[in-house]
Design an enzyme around this catalytic site. Structure first.
Site, PDB file in Angstrom:
ATOM      1  N   HIS A 103      17.011 -71.731  35.190  1.00 31.65           N
ATOM      2  CA  HIS A 103      17.452 -70.616  34.351  1.00 31.65           C
ATOM      3  C   HIS A 103      18.767 -70.086  34.930  1.00 31.65           C
ATOM      4  CE1 HIS A 103      17.278 -66.387  32.907  1.00 31.65           C
ATOM      5  NE2 HIS A 103      16.513 -66.841  31.943  1.00 31.65           N
TER       6      HIS A 103
ATOM      7  N   CYS B 261      18.972 -69.582  28.059  1.00 31.08           N
ATOM      8  CA  CYS B 261      19.562 -69.252  29.368  1.00 31.08           C
ATOM      9  C   CYS B 261      19.505 -70.438  30.316  1.00 31.08           C
ATOM     10  CB  CYS B 261      18.885 -68.041  30.003  1.00 31.08           C
ATOM     11  SG  CYS B 261      19.152 -66.541  29.098  1.00 31.08           S
TER      12      CYS B 261
ATOM     13  N   LYS C  67       6.645 -60.672  31.484  1.00 31.55           N
ATOM     14  CA  LYS C  67       6.193 -62.003  31.043  1.00 31.55           C
ATOM     15  C   LYS C  67       4.703 -62.209  31.313  1.00 31.55           C
ATOM     16  CE  LYS C  67      10.709 -64.158  31.716  1.00 31.55           C
ATOM     17  NZ  LYS C  67      11.248 -64.390  30.375  1.00 31.55           N
TER      18      LYS C  67
ATOM     19  N   GLN D 121       7.792 -68.208  34.979  1.00 28.10           N
ATOM     20  CA  GLN D 121       6.994 -68.898  33.957  1.00 28.10           C
ATOM     21  C   GLN D 121       5.701 -69.492  34.498  1.00 28.10           C
ATOM     22  OE1 GLN D 121       7.671 -68.615  30.868  1.00 28.10           O
ATOM     23  NE2 GLN D 121       9.816 -67.998  30.866  1.00 28.10           N
TER      24      GLN D 121
ATOM     25  N   ASP E 250      11.017 -69.508  41.799  1.00 23.01           N
ATOM     26  CA  ASP E 250      11.151 -68.653  40.623  1.00 23.01           C
ATOM     27  C   ASP E 250       9.871 -68.800  39.809  1.00 23.01           C
ATOM     28  OD1 ASP E 250      11.513 -67.768  38.039  1.00 23.01           O
ATOM     29  OD2 ASP E 250      13.459 -68.724  37.738  1.00 23.01           O
TER      30      ASP E 250
END
Ligand code: PMP
Length: 407
Positions: free
Chosen positions: A123, A366, A226, A203, A200
């Site tokens: 991202h 993104c 999220k 997700q 990261d």
């Protein structure tokens, strides 16, 4: 798992009719999830009944607000299985968490010519943060390539490490391809080279259980919004041994012990990284969201979403001209499906699906460098959450087929 109708009734927005005709089919969960009633109610209750600035307050409300805020930090610690709340820094989200590491780790441990390893599927937040450091300090960014199937090939990863490698920064799950990266293996390899790893987790946290001690990652970032929590709050987990040696990110209240014009001493962890009034109401909302997810059960959520992803892949592939990006193997493909139908522009597809009450995301998500790698300008992306159903996937497929007849 709790019956899906019961779960759906926790999310009032799912009852909305779009264009006064269609029941909402919300398949844009990778961008942000909807909020259960308990999250919104906990935040409303705090504003109505508890609100006061946290820390330093001697009065009742301030102490109660502080207890709530610090209790939320403990909930996050438990959720990630971190060793201590000193390792849990509240930020505004994944983006700020990654920027904090790039900036502060970069300042403490990187000099001109030192290297960070990222991947081709990152991202923008995990690319541009390092580019900012590159322009400030002259570091080098090394990019691990992906295969045509959209997975990392670890065979040649050893070649990316050298005596200038200082950190690896990688997505746990790609927000475009849905690829679940073998982060535990990458962390093992990086550590064998003496290099720490930032994961990261924007997700991954909403979809399956994450245990930072089991992963042995050095940093882990995620966003509240999220994972059914509020916007404007996120988390940076960092091992104390690293956070302790990094300079503060911003200066201001909360992050100091003493201040004079000659010399300032910084606060203990995690407050050293939390300048200014924190969003103490959002931390309550985040903790509620994590409790909600834990009460549904992350294993149950994972199984439900795996079923939806497999079903969606199978149903979408029935559509002539359908291309789905990312791995075909659902064991390494999380609840995100990027697709392209023939030569119908993704923006047309997204706009027309919207007219049928179906919310998907279109564009580069993104991740422009990844779009270049895939040879596309953008894709359509459907992404699933615990409240989605097979019927909604049927509606998506029927919608795509209807749109196809228009072209
Ligand atoms: N990383 C990944 C993989 C993401 O999907 C996102 C959000 N799309 C981010 C980082 C940035 O998250 P936020 O905008 O919440 O800071």
């Amino acid at each position: 798992m709790t019956p899906i109708e019961n779960l759906r009734s926790d999310f009032p927005i799912l009852l909305r009719k779009i264009y006064d005709r269609y029941p909402l089919v919300y398949l844009d969960n990778a961008a942000t999830t909807q909020k259960p009633r308990c999250v919104v109610e906990a935040m409303t209750d705090e504003y109505y009944n508890v609100n006061a600035n946290v820390h330093r307050g001697v009065h009742f409300l301030s102490q109660q607000a502080t207890d709530l805020h610090e209790g939320s930090r403990e909930t996050v610690r438990r959720f990630l299985n971190a060793r201590s709340t000193s390792e849990i820094v509240f930020t505004r989200g994944t983006t700020e968490s990654i920027n904090l590491v790039a900036s502060c780790f970069g300042q403490a441990f990187m000099k001109e010519g030192d290297e960070v390893i990222i991947t081709e599927m990152e991202h923008h937040s995990n690319i541009v943060s390092w580019q900012l450091l590159q322009s400030r300090q002259g570091i080098k960014i090394r990019v691990l390539p992906i295969t045509d199937e959209g997975v990392l090939n670890l065979d040649g990863i050893g070649d990316f490490f050298n005596e200038r490698t200082r950190i690896v920064s990688i997505a746990h799950v790609s927000n475009v391809l849905g690829t679940v990266n073998p982060v535990k293996e990458i962390i093992r390899i990086a550590h064998a080279h003496g290099v720490p790893v930032l994961v990261d987790g924007a997700q991954s946290t909403p979809h399956f259980k994450v245990d930072v001690q089991d992963l042995d990652c050095d940093f882990f970032a995620f966003s509240g919004h999220k994972i059914y929590g509020p916007t404007g709050i996120g988390v940076l987990y960092g091992k104390e041994e690293w956070l302790d040696r990094m300079p503060p990110y911003m200066g201001g209240g909360e992050m100091i012990k003493t201040v004079s014009f000659e010399k300032t001493t910084f606060n203990d962890l995690p407050y050293k990284f939390e300048a200014g009034t924190p969003d103490y109401v959002a931390s309550t909302g985040l903790a509620k969201a994590l409790e909600y997810v834990s009460s549904v059960g992350l294993d149950a959520i994972e199984a439900h979403e795996k079923d939806l992803t497999a079903y969606a892949m199978q149903r979408l592939m029935e559509v002539p001209g359908m291309k789905i990006y990312g791995p075909q193997d659902v064991t390494i493909h999380d609840a995100v499906l990027s697709f392209q139908v023939g030569n119908i522009h993704h923006l047309d597809m997204g706009t027309l699906l919207d007219r049928l009450g179906i919310a998907v995301r279109t564009g580069h998500h993104c991740a422009e460098p990844l779009m270049h790698r895939l040879g596309v300008e953008g894709t359509c992306r459907a992404s699933f959450a615990l409240y989605n159903t097979r019927e909604e996937i049927d509606a998506l497929v029927a919608g795509i087929r209807r749109i196809q007849t228009m072209f």
